[in-house]
Structure formats: C-alpha cells, structure tokens
Write an enzyme that holds these catalytic residues in place. Sequence first.
Site, PDB file in Angstrom:
ATOM      1  N   SER A  18       0.825  -1.202   0.000  1.00 54.65           N
ATOM      2  CA  SER A  18       0.000   0.000   0.000  1.00 54.65           C
ATOM      3  C   SER A  18       0.868   1.264   0.000  1.00 54.65           C
ATOM      4  CB  SER A  18      -0.968  -0.025   1.187  1.00 54.65           C
ATOM      5  OG  SER A  18      -1.939   0.991   1.084  1.00 54.65           O
ATOM      6  N   ASP A  77      -7.910  -2.820  -7.461  1.00 51.55           N
ATOM      7  CA  ASP A  77      -7.443  -2.585  -6.101  1.00 51.55           C
ATOM      8  C   ASP A  77      -8.544  -1.939  -5.255  1.00 51.55           C
ATOM      9  OD1 ASP A  77      -4.802  -2.165  -4.314  1.00 51.55           O
ATOM     10  OD2 ASP A  77      -6.104  -0.419  -4.131  1.00 51.55           O
ATOM     11  N   HIS A 136      -6.454  -5.808  -1.665  1.00 51.60           N
ATOM     12  CA  HIS A 136      -5.469  -4.753  -1.440  1.00 51.60           C
ATOM     13  C   HIS A 136      -4.404  -5.305  -0.507  1.00 51.60           C
ATOM     14  CE1 HIS A 136      -3.850  -0.698  -1.193  1.00 51.60           C
ATOM     15  NE2 HIS A 136      -3.865  -0.765   0.130  1.00 51.60           N
TER      16      HIS A 136
END
Length: 397
Positions: free
Chosen positions: A178, A275, A343
């Site tokens: 991330s 995502d 994610h």
Amino acid sequence: MNMDSITVVLSFLVLLTCAPWCIYSEDRRLVNMTLVRNASSLGAYCLDGSLPAYHLDRGFGAGARNWLLQFEGGGWCNDIKSCLDRAQTRRGSTRYMSKVEVFSGILSNNASLNPDFYNWNRVKLRYCDGASFAGDAKFDNGTSLLYFRGQRIWQAILLDLLPKGLGQAKKALLSGCSAGGLATFLHCDNFTSYLPKNASVKCLSDAGFFLDERDIGLNHTMRYFYKDLVSLQGVEQNLNKNCTSSNLYPTQCFFPQYALPYIRTPFFILNSAYDVYQFHHALVPPAADPHGHWYHCKLNPAVCNAVQLYTLQGFRKYMLQTLRFFLISSRRGGMFINSCFAHCQSELQDTWFAPDSPRVNNKTIAQAVGDWYFGRNISKEIDCAYPCDNTCHNLIG
C-alpha cells in the site's frame, strides 16, 4: 491478528520461546519491535516525536546474508488536522504500536509457506510519518508540533541495520504494501546505493501502484491529495531528480506511473487491477458518491450494475495502459496483475502462498515473485478481466 489474539499467544511464551526476539504460535511468527535509539541524532522522528522502529527476524542457513525489507503501509495525511489526528494513533507514533508483529506471507520463516525467502533476514519497517517515508519538514505553531521526517526515518533504519549484516548482504529485496508499496518506488534506487556493488538488489511493490486517474465525478482526487501531501511534508526534494526535472508538474513524481521509467533497479509490480483501496478512495471516493449509488457495488462487485462494471473495467484498462511500456521494455522487471478485489496480497498467507491462493496462468504470487527474483522464468503475469478468475480472494471490506 488483533491485540486480544496476541495476548493469548503471549501467555504461552514459556512453552513457545525460540529466541530472545521471537516466539511461535502454531504457523505464525511473532517478532518483537526494535526502537532506533540513534534516530534522534538524525532528527528522525515519527509525527508525534517518538522514535521510529522496525521488527527484525534473523535469517539462517543459506539465507543468513540475504535481506528482505518490508515497508509497512497505512495511508497518508495531507493537512495539519489529519496529521495531528494521525499522530495520536499507531500510524503516527510508535507509542501506540503493537510491540510484536505477526510475520506471515512473504515475511514467514516457514519454508512450506514462503519457499524462496523463509531463511532470509526479514525486516518490517514501521510506518509513522504519513508520507511513504519520504517527507522532510516540521510544523510548529507554538502549540502543536509535527515531525514530517519520513526520509530521515528511512535513513536511520538503514544505518541501524547496516552494521547488523545488511551492509554485507549478498541478496536483498525491498518491498512494501500500500503506502509502503508506493515507498518502494520512491526509495528503490536509494536502497541499492547503500549495499555492496556485487549484491543482487531488487524491489517489489505490493498494492502500491496508485494511479493518477479521475474519479467518477471527473475530478483528480488523488492528484490533488498528493499535491497537498508533497507540499505539506516537504517531499518534492526527495523525489526522483530525473523525474522531477522532466515533468512539468514535479509533484506528480510521487505517483508510481511517473517515477517508474526512471528507476534503474529491477522492479516487480504486484497489484490488483481492481485494487480495493483505489476503488473506494480514488475511483469512487465518498465525496463523488454523496447519494450512495455505489454503496452495494463497493461491498460486493457481483451486484454492480452494467454502468458500474464498465467504470471498473475502464479503471483496469487504464492501469494496464500505464504499465504497457514497462511490460514491453523492461527486461529485468516483473509483474503480477490479477483481477481480484483485494489490497495487499504479499503479507497474507492465504494470498501469498497456500493451496487455494490466487493464481494467474496457474502461478501463485509467491511463485511469480520467486521466478522473477531468481531468474528462473520470465514473470509478467496479467489476469483476464473480472469476473473470469475463480481463484480470487475478494477481500472487500
């Protein structure tokens, strides 16, 4: 694993102790935090002024001189209010962080769960600056004080690890998830400069390929968010110089799609074409959907209507377009772009390497990354469009 679960595991410490820095919990590894005591000499502080930290699980056997560094993720803050709020949480202060972290997926020390990197020195860099380890500024109005020192935190952790063996690394992989995945784009070449010239050094971004794309209201939500972030935290000075000098808008070099062409170190991009973070916060941010027309679609893609699916397929198409040059021209690069609503997939065992892990061309993420790192096979895997992939773990939440 939540704090209650960790407490239960720690109660069995006497039975499970394996070394001063780690304990086992069945198939999970818990690793203690290390504060960077010398960080203050570099002015390297978390948002609230606390010392930065990392978790190190030592390598062994043939992997004893190999290193994997994983940037923790956790969003960003781009104005004083959000950064002040963040400074009072684990995202802005080591005071509020858990002192032990579960090492699973790419961080696991179990050969059956992480076959290529299990015996490496594995390090998780805790995230407490709110700018992907890239800022260098300070805010002080006499009543509130914030340290935007992500770049110095990155340097302080490296300097702490170099004498612990990183300085003699034979192989190294810089990775992150991330906001930490974005950090790998920002720091990849810099990481290489710290290591021996004969070391094999590569970088991996997991769910860090954040796109400069318009939202459903045709606004550049992420572009303006990042612009404010770069300005507030003094990030521009630490962006890739070749990128900033070639770009009419230098702050856009915070976006991976603009930084990627200038990265010299071999790079692997692991990302979902749908995502979940970008779907919920960049493509359909709450401000662009005030009446909640996307509410059910966000919770379950199976109930998205035709227009919503068309929008999601357009997002995937744009991602693949921005990666086309990398796909074709990068001989040392790799990628795994699947069509799962997820994610971050490298730190979760279920998605990294397990019997029912997501696959593209019958290859798991762990296999694709390993093939690329060790040069076993060309590893550029792109999934078919949703909903064709039945191996997905659609982690919507």
